[in-house]
Design a protein around this motif. Structure first.
Motif, PDB file in Angstrom:
ATOM      1  N   LYS A  72       0.835  -1.220   0.000  1.00 57.30           N
ATOM      2  CA  LYS A  72       0.000   0.000   0.000  1.00 57.30           C
ATOM      3  C   LYS A  72       0.862   1.260   0.000  1.00 57.30           C
ATOM      4  O   LYS A  72       1.874   1.318   0.687  1.00 57.30           O
ATOM      5  N   ASN A 111      -4.425  -2.036   1.339  1.00 58.95           N
ATOM      6  CA  ASN A 111      -5.460  -1.540   2.245  1.00 58.95           C
ATOM      7  C   ASN A 111      -6.665  -0.950   1.548  1.00 58.95           C
ATOM      8  O   ASN A 111      -7.722  -0.821   2.147  1.00 58.95           O
ATOM      9  N   ILE A 128      -6.309  -6.070   3.297  1.00 62.67           N
ATOM     10  CA  ILE A 128      -6.041  -5.977   4.738  1.00 62.67           C
ATOM     11  C   ILE A 128      -6.641  -4.719   5.360  1.00 62.67           C
ATOM     12  O   ILE A 128      -6.463  -4.465   6.541  1.00 62.67           O
ATOM     13  N   ILE A 148      -4.459  -5.819  14.494  1.00 64.87           N
ATOM     14  CA  ILE A 148      -3.434  -4.767  14.497  1.00 64.87           C
ATOM     15  C   ILE A 148      -3.275  -4.356  15.951  1.00 64.87           C
ATOM     16  O   ILE A 148      -4.239  -3.914  16.576  1.00 64.87           O
ATOM     17  N   MET A 165       3.573  -6.347  12.450  1.00 62.05           N
ATOM     18  CA  MET A 165       3.929  -5.490  11.329  1.00 62.05           C
ATOM     19  C   MET A 165       5.424  -5.160  11.489  1.00 62.05           C
ATOM     20  O   MET A 165       6.115  -5.775  12.284  1.00 62.05           O
ATOM     21  N   SER A 166       5.905  -4.183  10.716  1.00 56.83           N
ATOM     22  CA  SER A 166       7.352  -3.922  10.731  1.00 56.83           C
ATOM     23  C   SER A 166       7.880  -3.619  12.133  1.00 56.83           C
ATOM     24  O   SER A 166       8.974  -4.052  12.491  1.00 56.83           O
ATOM     25  N   ARG A 213       2.595  -9.094   8.519  1.00 56.30           N
ATOM     26  CA  ARG A 213       2.301  -8.178   7.406  1.00 56.30           C
ATOM     27  C   ARG A 213       3.339  -7.061   7.400  1.00 56.30           C
ATOM     28  O   ARG A 213       3.314  -6.192   8.264  1.00 56.30           O
ATOM     29  N   GLY A 264       5.309  -3.922   5.591  1.00 58.96           N
ATOM     30  CA  GLY A 264       5.403  -2.890   4.575  1.00 58.96           C
ATOM     31  C   GLY A 264       6.767  -2.228   4.645  1.00 58.96           C
ATOM     32  O   GLY A 264       7.691  -2.521   3.884  1.00 58.96           O
ATOM     33  N   THR A 265       6.922  -1.337   5.618  1.00 61.68           N
ATOM     34  CA  THR A 265       8.148  -0.561   5.780  1.00 61.68           C
ATOM     35  C   THR A 265       9.396  -1.435   5.851  1.00 61.68           C
ATOM     36  O   THR A 265      10.431  -1.088   5.279  1.00 61.68           O
ATOM     37  N   ARG A 309       6.767   4.654   3.372  1.00 59.54           N
ATOM     38  CA  ARG A 309       5.817   4.943   2.289  1.00 59.54           C
ATOM     39  C   ARG A 309       5.909   6.409   1.901  1.00 59.54           C
ATOM     40  O   ARG A 309       6.059   7.267   2.763  1.00 59.54           O
TER      41      ARG A 309
HETATM   42  C1  LIG Z   1       0.106  -0.683   6.632  1.00 57.44           C
HETATM   43  C2  LIG Z   1      -0.270  -1.953   7.273  1.00 57.44           C
HETATM   44  C3  LIG Z   1       0.691  -2.938   7.551  1.00 57.44           C
HETATM   45  C4  LIG Z   1       2.170  -2.753   7.305  1.00 57.44           C
HETATM   46  O1  LIG Z   1       2.670  -1.737   8.125  1.00 57.44           O
HETATM   47  P1  LIG Z   1       4.247  -1.513   8.270  1.00 57.44           P
HETATM   48  O2  LIG Z   1       4.382  -0.874   9.604  1.00 57.44           O
HETATM   49  O3  LIG Z   1       4.661  -0.628   7.161  1.00 57.44           O
HETATM   50  O4  LIG Z   1       4.890  -2.833   8.207  1.00 57.44           O
HETATM   51  C5  LIG Z   1       0.240  -4.138   8.080  1.00 57.44           C
HETATM   52  N1  LIG Z   1      -1.047  -4.363   8.335  1.00 57.44           N
HETATM   53  C6  LIG Z   1      -1.996  -3.449   8.084  1.00 57.44           C
HETATM   54  C7  LIG Z   1      -3.415  -3.761   8.372  1.00 57.44           C
HETATM   55  C8  LIG Z   1      -1.638  -2.219   7.560  1.00 57.44           C
HETATM   56  O5  LIG Z   1      -2.577  -1.304   7.334  1.00 57.44           O
END
Ligand SMILES: *Cc1c(COP(=O)(O)O)cnc(C)c1O
Length: 222
Positions: free
Chosen positions: A35, A56, A78, A157, A189-190, A205, A207-208, A214
């Protein structure tokens, strides 16, 4: 700019972070959260052998998939899914990770019969987070199963908080997954992946941690 070489390096680091908890990295699915990143993130995920990607926003997911329809990727939703977006997502989605209300269950049963889903649980209790309350998770799981959906597990989350706070929140989700006889536990998450893995995550999950920060514009869309 996102290039596969950087993502491969970051992926190795993420796997080391998983291993640091004593868990075999091969036992944890890494979902690449693309995302807010350009299409190069999708290309890089595929190039480094990540098969699961997460988005997302329905429109962003549909648009990216349309640009890369032939990549061998499994697409996960997600974020919050508006009921009127289900139809356009249905042909693409491998897993709906953010199922949190009966109206969405109903629409999925109609437009994506038998779809693989996770029920999203709000373990922190924060008003800003979506998901059903832990006490209501069993009821929504049963409702989704009764509607013919393939409920694979739960997703959450956690709060942006110290390990002492986040650990018990993840443990609560893991406990629910086990009590309900489910398999998948999507958490971490990260920033908190070690805590989540230590508490029994089966899907993290990231991302970063894979793609770097981002671009600013994406943050404004929340
Ligand atoms: C953005 C997001 C992530 C990833 O977040 P990072 O901190 O960048 O790893 C994981 N899960 C959900 C639901 C998100 O919205």
């Amino acid at each position: 700019m996102i290039v596969p070489e950087d993502v491969a390096e970051r992926l190795a680091t993420a796997r080391q972070r998983i291993a640091s908890t004593g868990v075999d990295p091969a036992a944890v699915t890494i979902l690449a959260v693309t995302k807010g990143h350009p299409i190069e993130a999708i290309d890089a995920a595929a190039a480094v052998g990540l098969s699961e990607v997460g988005e997302n926003y329905a429109q962003e997911l549909v648009a990216k998939h349309a640009e890369r329809p032939d990549l061998d990727l499994r697409w996960h939703m997600i974020g919050h899914v508006q009921t009127n977006k289900v139809r356009s997502l249905a042909p693409i989605e491998a897993m709906w990770q953010s199922v949190e209300r009966p109206s969405l269950v109903k629409e999925l049963a109609k437009r994506a019969p038998g779809a693989a889903v996770l029920v999203q649980v709000n373990v922190s209790g924060e008003a800003s987070k979506s998901g059903v309350a832990p006490d209501a998770a069993g009821e929504l799981v049963e409702r989704a199963q009764a509607a013919g959906l393939d409920v694979r597990g739960l997703m959450t989350i956690a709060e942006a908080a110290p390990v002492e706070v986040v650990g018990p929140q993840f443990a609560r989700l893991r406990g629910l997954v086990d009590r309900l006889g489910l398999a998948e536990c999507s958490m971490g998450m990260s920033g908190d992946l070690e805590v989540a893995v230590a508490e029994g995550a089966t899907i993290v999950r990231l991302g970063t941690a894979l793609f770097g920060p981002r671009p600013g514009a994406a943050g404004l869309r929340h």
